[in-house]
Design a protein around this motif. Structure first.
Motif, PDB file in Angstrom:
ATOM      1  N   GLY A   1       2.685   5.434  -2.182  1.00 12.32           N
ATOM      2  CA  GLY A   1       2.869   6.252  -0.994  1.00 12.32           C
ATOM      3  C   GLY A   1       2.672   7.733  -1.275  1.00 12.32           C
ATOM      4  O   GLY A   1       1.945   8.425  -0.555  1.00 12.32           O
ATOM      5  N   SER A   2       3.280   8.228  -2.362  1.00 12.43           N
ATOM      6  CA  SER A   2       3.187   9.667  -2.617  1.00 12.43           C
ATOM      7  C   SER A   2       1.782  10.046  -3.089  1.00 12.43           C
ATOM      8  O   SER A   2       1.291  11.132  -2.751  1.00 12.43           O
ATOM      9  N   LEU A   3       1.130   9.151  -3.854  1.00 14.55           N
ATOM     10  CA  LEU A   3      -0.238   9.468  -4.275  1.00 14.55           C
ATOM     11  C   LEU A   3      -1.157   9.586  -3.061  1.00 14.55           C
ATOM     12  O   LEU A   3      -1.993  10.482  -2.977  1.00 14.55           O
ATOM     13  N   ILE A   4      -1.001   8.659  -2.095  1.00 16.38           N
ATOM     14  CA  ILE A   4      -1.841   8.708  -0.902  1.00 16.38           C
ATOM     15  C   ILE A   4      -1.608  10.015  -0.148  1.00 16.38           C
ATOM     16  O   ILE A   4      -2.553  10.680   0.282  1.00 16.38           O
ATOM     17  N   LEU A   5      -0.333  10.416  -0.040  1.00 18.69           N
ATOM     18  CA  LEU A   5      -0.040  11.664   0.675  1.00 18.69           C
ATOM     19  C   LEU A   5      -0.652  12.854  -0.065  1.00 18.69           C
ATOM     20  O   LEU A   5      -1.217  13.765   0.557  1.00 18.69           O
ATOM     21  N   PHE A   6      -0.558  12.816  -1.394  1.00 18.89           N
ATOM     22  CA  PHE A   6      -1.121  13.890  -2.221  1.00 18.89           C
ATOM     23  C   PHE A   6      -2.630  14.005  -1.974  1.00 18.89           C
ATOM     24  O   PHE A   6      -3.167  15.090  -1.721  1.00 18.89           O
ATOM     25  N   ILE A   7      -3.322  12.843  -2.038  1.00 18.64           N
ATOM     26  CA  ILE A   7      -4.768  12.838  -1.797  1.00 18.64           C
ATOM     27  C   ILE A   7      -5.059  13.383  -0.411  1.00 18.64           C
ATOM     28  O   ILE A   7      -5.944  14.215  -0.208  1.00 18.64           O
ATOM     29  N   GLU A   8      -4.258  12.930   0.567  1.00 15.39           N
ATOM     30  CA  GLU A   8      -4.521  13.349   1.949  1.00 15.39           C
ATOM     31  C   GLU A   8      -4.368  14.857   2.121  1.00 15.39           C
ATOM     32  O   GLU A   8      -5.152  15.478   2.835  1.00 15.39           O
ATOM     33  N   CYS A   9      -3.369  15.435   1.448  1.00 13.96           N
ATOM     34  CA  CYS A   9      -3.186  16.889   1.569  1.00 13.96           C
ATOM     35  C   CYS A   9      -4.422  17.618   1.068  1.00 13.96           C
ATOM     36  O   CYS A   9      -4.978  18.498   1.742  1.00 13.96           O
ATOM     37  N   ALA A  10      -4.882  17.232  -0.142  1.00 11.69           N
ATOM     38  CA  ALA A  10      -6.039  17.918  -0.719  1.00 11.69           C
ATOM     39  C   ALA A  10      -7.273  17.708   0.152  1.00 11.69           C
ATOM     40  O   ALA A  10      -8.043  18.641   0.407  1.00 11.69           O
ATOM     41  N   VAL A  11      -7.454  16.461   0.625  1.00  7.23           N
ATOM     42  CA  VAL A  11      -8.632  16.163   1.433  1.00  7.23           C
ATOM     43  C   VAL A  11      -8.601  16.949   2.747  1.00  7.23           C
ATOM     44  O   VAL A  11      -9.623  17.465   3.203  1.00  7.23           O
TER      45      VAL A  11
ATOM     46  N   ASP B   1      -6.602   1.899  -8.013  1.00  7.80           N
ATOM     47  CA  ASP B   1      -5.527   0.923  -7.820  1.00  7.80           C
ATOM     48  C   ASP B   1      -4.215   1.613  -8.168  1.00  7.80           C
ATOM     49  O   ASP B   1      -3.776   1.618  -9.316  1.00  7.80           O
ATOM     50  N   TYR B   2      -3.569   2.231  -7.140  1.00  6.92           N
ATOM     51  CA  TYR B   2      -2.388   3.036  -7.405  1.00  6.92           C
ATOM     52  C   TYR B   2      -1.247   2.160  -7.905  1.00  6.92           C
ATOM     53  O   TYR B   2      -1.069   1.043  -7.428  1.00  6.92           O
ATOM     54  N   PRO B   3      -0.442   2.690  -8.849  1.00  2.00           N
ATOM     55  CA  PRO B   3       0.755   1.944  -9.252  1.00  2.00           C
ATOM     56  C   PRO B   3       1.673   1.813  -8.025  1.00  2.00           C
ATOM     57  O   PRO B   3       1.871   2.803  -7.318  1.00  2.00           O
TER      58      PRO B   3
ATOM     59  N   THR C   1       0.791  -1.224   0.000  1.00  2.00           N
ATOM     60  CA  THR C   1       0.000   0.000   0.000  1.00  2.00           C
ATOM     61  C   THR C   1       0.823   1.273   0.000  1.00  2.00           C
ATOM     62  O   THR C   1       0.296   2.334  -0.264  1.00  2.00           O
ATOM     63  N   GLY C   2       2.102   1.177   0.347  1.00  2.00           N
ATOM     64  CA  GLY C   2       2.906   2.382   0.368  1.00  2.00           C
ATOM     65  C   GLY C   2       2.812   3.156   1.674  1.00  2.00           C
ATOM     66  O   GLY C   2       3.449   4.180   1.831  1.00  2.00           O
ATOM     67  N   VAL C   3       1.986   2.696   2.608  1.00  2.00           N
ATOM     68  CA  VAL C   3       1.980   3.303   3.948  1.00  2.00           C
ATOM     69  C   VAL C   3       2.191   2.177   4.948  1.00  2.00           C
ATOM     70  O   VAL C   3       1.944   1.006   4.637  1.00  2.00           O
ATOM     71  N   SER C   4       2.630   2.544   6.163  1.00  2.00           N
ATOM     72  CA  SER C   4       2.923   1.474   7.102  1.00  2.00           C
ATOM     73  C   SER C   4       1.911   1.404   8.236  1.00  2.00           C
ATOM     74  O   SER C   4       1.988   0.529   9.082  1.00  2.00           O
ATOM     75  N   HIS C   5       0.956   2.354   8.250  1.00  2.00           N
ATOM     76  CA  HIS C   5      -0.046   2.298   9.309  1.00  2.00           C
ATOM     77  C   HIS C   5      -1.309   1.632   8.766  1.00  2.00           C
ATOM     78  O   HIS C   5      -1.850   2.039   7.739  1.00  2.00           O
ATOM     79  N   ALA C   6      -1.774   0.580   9.466  1.00  2.00           N
ATOM     80  CA  ALA C   6      -2.842  -0.247   8.905  1.00  2.00           C
ATOM     81  C   ALA C   6      -4.134   0.532   8.695  1.00  2.00           C
ATOM     82  O   ALA C   6      -4.810   0.363   7.675  1.00  2.00           O
ATOM     83  N   VAL C   7      -4.496   1.408   9.656  1.00  2.00           N
ATOM     84  CA  VAL C   7      -5.773   2.126   9.512  1.00  2.00           C
ATOM     85  C   VAL C   7      -5.742   3.030   8.285  1.00  2.00           C
ATOM     86  O   VAL C   7      -6.706   3.087   7.506  1.00  2.00           O
ATOM     87  N   THR C   8      -4.613   3.738   8.094  1.00  2.00           N
ATOM     88  CA  THR C   8      -4.490   4.571   6.906  1.00  2.00           C
ATOM     89  C   THR C   8      -4.549   3.726   5.643  1.00  2.00           C
ATOM     90  O   THR C   8      -5.154   4.132   4.643  1.00  2.00           O
ATOM     91  N   ALA C   9      -3.938   2.546   5.686  1.00  2.00           N
ATOM     92  CA  ALA C   9      -3.973   1.673   4.507  1.00  2.00           C
ATOM     93  C   ALA C   9      -5.404   1.273   4.191  1.00  2.00           C
ATOM     94  O   ALA C   9      -5.822   1.277   3.025  1.00  2.00           O
ATOM     95  N   VAL C  10      -6.191   0.936   5.224  1.00  2.00           N
ATOM     96  CA  VAL C  10      -7.591   0.566   4.970  1.00  2.00           C
ATOM     97  C   VAL C  10      -8.354   1.767   4.424  1.00  2.00           C
ATOM     98  O   VAL C  10      -9.103   1.659   3.448  1.00  2.00           O
ATOM     99  N   LEU C  11      -8.134   2.931   5.036  1.00  2.00           N
ATOM    100  CA  LEU C  11      -8.895   4.121   4.643  1.00  2.00           C
ATOM    101  C   LEU C  11      -8.589   4.558   3.232  1.00  2.00           C
ATOM    102  O   LEU C  11      -9.481   4.949   2.491  1.00  2.00           O
ATOM    103  N   LEU C  12      -7.317   4.537   2.842  1.00  2.00           N
ATOM    104  CA  LEU C  12      -6.957   5.158   1.578  1.00  2.00           C
ATOM    105  C   LEU C  12      -6.500   4.174   0.515  1.00  2.00           C
ATOM    106  O   LEU C  12      -6.191   4.565  -0.587  1.00  2.00           O
ATOM    107  N   ASP C  13      -6.461   2.891   0.857  1.00  2.00           N
ATOM    108  CA  ASP C  13      -6.137   1.945  -0.206  1.00  2.00           C
ATOM    109  C   ASP C  13      -7.166   0.817  -0.282  1.00  2.00           C
ATOM    110  O   ASP C  13      -7.923   0.742  -1.239  1.00  2.00           O
ATOM    111  N   PHE C  14      -7.217  -0.042   0.735  1.00  2.00           N
ATOM    112  CA  PHE C  14      -8.119  -1.191   0.645  1.00  2.00           C
ATOM    113  C   PHE C  14      -9.576  -0.754   0.451  1.00  2.00           C
ATOM    114  O   PHE C  14     -10.286  -1.260  -0.401  1.00  2.00           O
ATOM    115  N   ARG C  15     -10.028   0.171   1.300  1.00  2.00           N
ATOM    116  CA  ARG C  15     -11.404   0.633   1.214  1.00  2.00           C
ATOM    117  C   ARG C  15     -11.454   2.108   0.831  1.00  2.00           C
ATOM    118  O   ARG C  15     -12.271   2.869   1.351  1.00  2.00           O
TER     119      ARG C  15
END
Lengths: 98, 232, 483
Positions: B189-199, B182-184, B43-57
């Motif tokens: 990791g950087s896409l998730i951070l980018f999304i998080e900044c805007a959100v 489905d991020y490449p 997922t590119g992140v190491s925290h499970a909750v963030t991974a669920v929030l911004l990748d799995f779900r």
């Protein structure tokens, strides 16, 4: 009884408490508060029940985070509608008939 | 009286039903936490909750950002239908001003930290957005106006930015031949951070503007003759 | 190319673009995008007919870790129905709202509503359905409140409280199911959830929440003020589509948990509530003196028929269950088309006479025969007169009642039909009275009258081609082999 199960039971208690307030009160702000208590109860239930048997589970934690934002949005919208309603009608409860 | 009986009946039913449901529970079949742990490295992140929030779900989160935006759109439309008087929000309290000027930098710092920490520790866009929104609310209470918020277009662009970036990233994946959101792996990791900044920005602004879009205290309730205009 | 993600992505994108456009561009932009989205919806249906069930694993993770979009015949037909109804409501709204202050908020909310509806049709995850339902609920509440006057704000508030209570009840069900199964995917529910007591209680909680959102008697109190008092295109969308979303989830849940083994008494409670809705809704519709409130109560009544589905499929013979499925599907589609058409026609009539009251319709038949024709055509389908989709649906429902031996529903069908014919005729009767002569009727724009007519006549045409959508609806469904 594990700590998580304790949370689940507290969640049930909050749900029931919130439901009671939701039905009993007519003042809209109180009903919204009751709704929020009920919401917190169901979030506790969601996390507590899942973590009782399996230990830490990030999935319900993330879902609760989503649920909280949804609840905040609903509450905010309800308050905006309530303030507008109060402004045009001077009432803080809904008309009983209609 | 009828209300009380109805409330008692509903509460009794619900509590009995829930207690029975919880006591009769059997051990669950699936083991989602293990699956999350197993796929976490992708997922590119190491925290499970963030991974669920911004990748799995992530799709849930996308819709949730839309829910918040809908609340603001409705509040804006209602002000359009029922115009407010001039907004004089702010408490004439010198102490509040003084404290805000101390607190504000700290709050901005905490928001930025929460956003950054989200990828490896508890934290993330929503917490950061909430802190940022609290800073905005304090500023408004202290009577500091945001001139640029009066400009409707700018306000809208920032409000829409979170959902827009989220949808755009998802669609980008779709056009690149992958699944929606489905991020490449290389950029996850950087896409998730980018999304998080805007959100974060959008959430903070949405919360502040919901406060601002409710009719101001001085305005309500309307006098009977003005009220009649809104009554059919 | 897989069309499923686009069904959600495109309306969300359009909502954002429309939100940023200046007000005068919002209507034309929306109409343009609506054509695209309608084409994608039709393409989805074509693909489903050609290939069978379509799936798309969002974010590249299989369920239950990720969320899966899935389209079978039911989903695809609902998507096309949504496109059809929304398209013509948008055409009507473009003329109806021009220059009104509500125009600005209506268009972005319309697109969020479309996105929410499509996300619900496609979702296979219980929690994702919760988020979709909330998105839909807040959008619908916003659309009801749009005018900002006391009446619509009170209706919106009442609607919002009902919606919030309904979603929490649903969420508690989700919590119980996740605690029990450790998964939220519908497929896991079908695999492991059948026959467990906790899952059954969760189903009861979720059913209560969804029934409240569908406004089934006696939980219908919020519907008439909300649907009757909203702007005309909003009323049409809410009655035709929004209440169907919670019903759709309810039907999916019941079929996932295998109707053959679910407790019969639960289904009978729903059936009895449905019967109550048919009778009470019809009776109240007859007693209304405002046109749009009459149509709103007619929705309460028609929702009742859809709930006869549950007793007729739960634990009954396969032939009865297949007939009940066909009947309910046909009823759902024809009600959506007829009710949207009827609300639009009613809005045009109200616009023409400048009064919401039925008594003021006197003489309108001479001046606005076309609007009245649309109203009548929609009424034919709602009352279940031949030839119409509504008639075929009721005919199938009757056969299913006979095949299952549940004679109880026969008088309900009979009296309900009479009541709906009565309230349609009440409106027509008033408009043929040569009452106090009015010399001024406003003329609604032609596009407004045509969108009402097209939707209403579509429900009539459905009566001639019922078999076609019914075949599509069975694709990938639980009754795939039957009929």
């Amino acid at each position: 009884m594990s700590v998580a199960a304790f949370y689940a039971w507290i969640g049930v208690g909050l749900c029931v408490l919130g439901l009671f307030g939701f039905i009993m009160h007519r003042h809209l702000v109180r009903r919204l508060l009751a709704f929020n208590i009920m919401g917190s109860g169901s979030f506790l239930l969601l996390v507590g029940l899942a973590q009782d048997d399996r230990g830490v589970d990030p999935v319900p934690q993330a879902m609760v985070l989503t649920g909280i934002v949804v609840a905040v949005a609903s509450t905010a919208l309800a308050l905006v509608v309530f303030r507008r309603w109060f402004r045009v009608s001077g009432e803080s409860i809904l008309p009983e008939d209609v | 009286m009828i209300r009380l009986l109805a409330a008692l009946f509903a509460c009794l039913t619900v509590s009995v039903v829930l207690v029975v449901a919880i006591i009769n529970r059997s051990l669950p079949e699936g083991n989602l936490p293990a699956q999350v742990a197993e796929r976490l490295p992708e997922t590119g992140v190491s925290h499970a909750v963030t991974a669920v929030l911004l990748d799995f779900r992530s799709y849930d989160t996308l819709l949730e950002v839309a829910v918040l935006l809908v609340a603001v759109v409705v509040a804006m439309a209602l002000r359009e239908a029922q115009p407010d008087g001039p907004d004089r929000m702010g408490l004439a309290n010198p102490l509040l001003r003084a404290v805000v000027s101390w607190l504000l930098p700290l709050m901005l710092l905490v928001a930025a930290y929460l956003l950054w920490a989200g990828s490896s520790m508890p934290g993330g866009a929503f917490q950061a957005g909430a802190v940022l929104a609290a800073a905005g609310v304090l500023l408004r209470l202290a009577g500091v106006g945001f001139n640029w918020m009066e400009h409707p277009m700018r306000l809208r662009v920032v409000l829409a930015a979170g959902l827009a970036v989220f949808v755009a990233v998802g669609t980008g994946c779709l056009i690149a031949g992958r699944a929606f959101l489905d991020y490449p792996p290389k950029f996850a990791g950087s896409l998730i951070l980018f999304i998080e900044c805007a959100v974060t920005l959008s959430i903070a602004l949405a919360l502040v503007s919901l406060l601002q879009l409710a009719p101001p205290q001085e305005d309500g309730p309307l006098l009977p003759e003005r009220r009649r205009r809104f009554r059919k | 190319m897989n069309p499923l993600p686009w069904l959600v992505v495109l309306p969300l994108m359009t909502a954002l673009v429309i939100f940023l456009l200046p007000t005068r561009w919002r209507a034309p932009g929306s109409l343009l995008a609506a054509v695209f989205l309608s084409l994608i919806s039709i393409y989805t249906l074509v693909e489903v007919i050609r290939l069978g069930i379509l799936v798309h694993a969002l974010a590249g993770y299989a369920a239950p870790l990720g969320i899966r979009l899935r389209a079978d015949g039911f989903t695809a037909v609902m998507a096309v129905l949504t496109a059809l109804v929304t398209m013509f409501c948008a055409v009507q709204a473009a003329a109806y709202l021009r220059g009104k202050p509500e125009e600005e908020g209506f268009w972005p909310l319309l697109w969020f509503m479309w996105a929410a509806l499509n996300s619900i049709w496609l979702s296979t995850d219980l929690f994702n359905l919760y988020v979709g339902v909330e998105l839909l609920g807040l959008t619908a509440v916003g659309l009801v409140a749009l005018s900002g006057n006391a009446q619509s704000l009170a209706a919106a508030m009442r609607y919002l409280l009902a919606a919030l209570l309904g979603s929490l009840s649903y969420l508690i069900g989700v919590a119980l199911i996740y605690g029990e199964l450790g998964s939220l995917a519908l497929s896991d529910l079908a695999l492991h959830g059948i026959g467990l007591p906790t899952v059954l209680i969760a189903l009861v909680m979720m059913t209560f929440g969804l029934v409240l959102k569908t406004a089934l008697f006696p939980l219908h109190g919020w519907l008439p003020p909300a649907h009757g008092g909203a702007l005309t295109p909003v009323s049409a969308l809410l009655s035709a589509l929004v209440i169907k979303a919670s019903l759709y989830i309810l039907m999916r849940l019941w079929m996932t948990l295998d109707v053959a083994v679910l407790p019969v008494y639960l289904a009978w409670i729903l059936g009895l509530m449905g019967s109550g809705a048919v009778l009470w809704g019809g009776w109240m519709a007859l007693r209304q003196n405002r046109l749009k409130h009459l149509v709103a109560y007619s929705t309460v009544a028609q929702v009742g028929y859809l709930f006869l589905f549950f007793p007729l499929v739960t634990g009954t013979a396969a032939t009865a269950a297949v007939l009940a499925w066909d009947a309910t599907m046909l009823m759902l589609i024809s009600h959506a088309l007829a009710k949207a058409g009827m609300f639009l026609a009613a809005g045009n009539l109200v616009f023409a006479i400048g009064s919401p009251r039925i008594a003021d319709l006197a003489g309108v038949c001479r001046f606005r025969p076309f609007s009245l024709l649309s109203f009548g055509v929609a009424g034919v389908s709602l009352a279940g007169l031949p030839p119409s989709g509504g008639f075929n649906a009721k005919w199938l429902l009757l056969q299913s009642t006979l095949a299952s031996g549940q004679w109880v529903w026969l008088p309900v069908l009979f009296i309900g039909g009479l009541l709906s014919a009565a309230y349609v005729i009440k409106v027509l009767g008033h408009s043929f009275i040569e009452g106090p002569l009015r010399d001024h009727f406003r003329t609604p724009p032609l596009t407004q009258e045509f969108s009402a007519f097209i939707l209403a006549s579509a429900s009539l045409v459905l009566g001639f081609v019922s078999q076609v959508p019914l075949t599509w609806l069975r694709i990938g469904g639980p009754f795939a082999g039957g009929g």
